[in-house]
Design a protein around this motif. Structure first.
Motif, PDB file in Angstrom:
ATOM      1  N   PRO A  54     -27.946  53.342 169.707  1.00 29.82           N
ATOM      2  CA  PRO A  54     -28.141  52.394 170.820  1.00 29.82           C
ATOM      3  C   PRO A  54     -26.868  51.661 171.227  1.00 29.82           C
ATOM      4  O   PRO A  54     -26.648  50.504 170.861  1.00 29.82           O
ATOM      5  N   LEU A  55     -26.032  52.335 172.000  1.00 27.15           N
ATOM      6  CA  LEU A  55     -24.763  51.744 172.466  1.00 27.15           C
ATOM      7  C   LEU A  55     -25.037  50.664 173.515  1.00 27.15           C
ATOM      8  O   LEU A  55     -26.119  50.631 174.114  1.00 27.15           O
ATOM      9  N   VAL A  87     -11.642  47.360 167.924  1.00 26.10           N
ATOM     10  CA  VAL A  87     -12.949  47.138 168.560  1.00 26.10           C
ATOM     11  C   VAL A  87     -13.469  48.485 169.101  1.00 26.10           C
ATOM     12  O   VAL A  87     -12.717  49.250 169.712  1.00 26.10           O
ATOM     13  N   GLY A  88     -14.744  48.752 168.866  1.00 22.87           N
ATOM     14  CA  GLY A  88     -15.348  50.015 169.327  1.00 22.87           C
ATOM     15  C   GLY A  88     -15.706  49.912 170.794  1.00 22.87           C
ATOM     16  O   GLY A  88     -16.831  49.539 171.136  1.00 22.87           O
ATOM     17  N   VAL A  89     -14.744  50.213 171.660  1.00 23.00           N
ATOM     18  CA  VAL A  89     -14.976  50.106 173.106  1.00 23.00           C
ATOM     19  C   VAL A  89     -14.142  51.140 173.860  1.00 23.00           C
ATOM     20  O   VAL A  89     -13.057  51.523 173.398  1.00 23.00           O
ATOM     21  N   LEU A 144     -19.805  49.640 170.888  1.00 33.01           N
ATOM     22  CA  LEU A 144     -20.712  49.570 169.748  1.00 33.01           C
ATOM     23  C   LEU A 144     -21.444  48.234 169.835  1.00 33.01           C
ATOM     24  O   LEU A 144     -20.838  47.218 170.216  1.00 33.01           O
ATOM     25  N   PRO A 145     -22.733  48.178 169.462  1.00 34.33           N
ATOM     26  CA  PRO A 145     -23.509  46.943 169.646  1.00 34.33           C
ATOM     27  C   PRO A 145     -22.885  45.734 168.946  1.00 34.33           C
ATOM     28  O   PRO A 145     -22.885  44.634 169.507  1.00 34.33           O
ATOM     29  N   ARG A 155     -17.803  40.409 171.896  1.00 39.93           N
ATOM     30  CA  ARG A 155     -16.327  40.275 171.976  1.00 39.93           C
ATOM     31  C   ARG A 155     -15.802  40.960 173.257  1.00 39.93           C
ATOM     32  O   ARG A 155     -14.919  40.438 173.934  1.00 39.93           O
ATOM     33  N   VAL A 156     -16.373  42.105 173.548  1.00 34.81           N
ATOM     34  CA  VAL A 156     -15.962  42.833 174.760  1.00 34.81           C
ATOM     35  C   VAL A 156     -16.305  42.007 176.001  1.00 34.81           C
ATOM     36  O   VAL A 156     -15.484  41.846 176.914  1.00 34.81           O
ATOM     37  N   GLU A 157     -17.507  41.450 176.018  1.00 33.50           N
ATOM     38  CA  GLU A 157     -17.950  40.652 177.164  1.00 33.50           C
ATOM     39  C   GLU A 157     -17.020  39.453 177.363  1.00 33.50           C
ATOM     40  O   GLU A 157     -16.587  39.177 178.488  1.00 33.50           O
TER      41      GLU A 157
END
Ligand code: DP6
Length: 331
Positions: A177-178, A278-280, A295-296, A301-303
């Motif tokens: 569930p990405l 970071v997994g992005v 990654l969930p 952090r990405v946002e």
């Protein structure tokens, strides 16, 4: 009025990890390359179709406004359904997107997927998902993917009648569930439609042949990355497929440059984040919005990082969604 002449459906937008750009046949809208996408939970279109004996032409009401300029494409799509169902009356199509329309956020994907389901139900037809998907493709090829949830592949096929050009689910969203964080950098509608852009790219881009020739390897790597939940591999192929597609677009004559300065700034910010562990990764379609696949555990952090970039107008954060569904019509 017969009850079955009206129906409502909901479909979600989807984001391609391995992109579709180019057509091998225009009439049936057959893509020249396969593609792999994620269906998105939070970006939805809800559409009601009402076949009405009193109408003298098809009507499209999009986000509360009558849209005669867009109704031609919808009307051509409905004509095929009328023919199959043996109907002769026109319809009112009332459609609402919960996200900006026509700005490179896959509104035609969720739009034609919802329309295919609502219109066939309203016409009294009950199609299997595979048949619905093939029908949705004729409206917009990316819409064929929005019939399904989770991870979805659409094959190119080889046959001229299109029967081997199919979309199908590769894996359920529960498999991996990405999350997707969309950075909206402009809400303006795009100036060049996808169909026109694709035809022009095939004719004029010197990179078009390499784009098509290198596609099967990207599809195969992406299938493996999804099966093995290998984020590093998914990120590499996603960005590479996006950048190859944009290279084809940019090298089209006249050029198709969908990015703005904020798009590029976001690409740099997300690349720096990945270097920090970071997994992005990012991807963009025929518009300036940046979609960060992550990654969930890294989504907030990405946002935050995307929100801090000057010029980002809005952020939409969402998980993966289910396929198109029929809704009870209470209106
Ligand atoms: C850039 O499905 O909108 O979003 O079939 O001409 O309606 P038509 O094109 P469309 O193409 C979308 C292409 C893309 C990449 C993708 O979603 O794969």
């Amino acid at each position: 009025m017969n009850e079955t002449m009206r129906a409502k459906a909901r479909a979600h937008a989807n984001i391609a990890l391995v992109k579709y750009w180019g057509k091998r046949q225009l009439k049936l809208n057959l893509p020249d390359v396969g593609s792999i996408s994620l269906t998105l939970e939070g970006l939805t279109t809800e559409t009601t179709v009402h076949f009405d004996l009193r109408l003298t032409h098809d009507r499209l009401i999009l986000n509360g406004e009558e849209r005669p300029e867009d109704s031609k494409r919808v009307s051509e799509f409905l004509a095929g359904i009328r023919k199959t169902a043996g109907l002769s009356c026109f319809a009112t199509v009332t459609s609402t997107n919960n996200f900006p329309t026509g700005a490179g956020l896959a509104s035609s994907a969720s739009g034609f997927a919802a329309l295919a389901l609502a219109a066939t139900r309203a016409a009294g037809m009950d199609l299997e998902d595979a048949e619905l998907s093939a029908l949705a493709r004729q409206g917009s090829a990316s819409a064929a993917r929005s019939i399904f949830g989770g991870f979805v592949e659409m094959s190119r096929g080889k046959k001229i009648n299109g029967e081997d050009c199919n979309a199908y689910q590769l894996a359920e969203r529960e498999h991996w569930p990405l999350k997707v964080v969309v950075g909206i950098t402009s809400k303006a509608r795009k100036s060049v439609g996808s169909t026109e852009g694709m035809l022009s790219s095939a004719k004029t881009s010197p990179f078009y042949k390499s784009w098509v020739d290198t596609h099967p390897a990207d599809l195969s790597s992406m299938r493996d990355a999804i099966a093995e939940k290998d984020f590093g591999r998914l990120a590499e192929i996603t960005e590479s497929s996006c950048l190859k597609m944009h290279s084809v677009m940019m090298s089209t004559r006249p050029s198709l440059i969908f990015w703005n300065g904020v798009t590029v700034e976001l690409m740099h910010v997300l690349t720096a984040l990945r270097k920090e562990g970071v997994g992005v990764c990012y991807t963009m379609d025929a518009g300036p919005q940046v979609k960060a696949i992550c990654l969930p555990e890294h989504a907030s952090r990405v946002e935050d990082a995307m929100r801090s970039v000057a010029g980002v107008e809005d952020i939409l954060a969402t998980g993966m969604g289910i396929g198109a569904c029929h809704l009870k019509d209470v209106s």
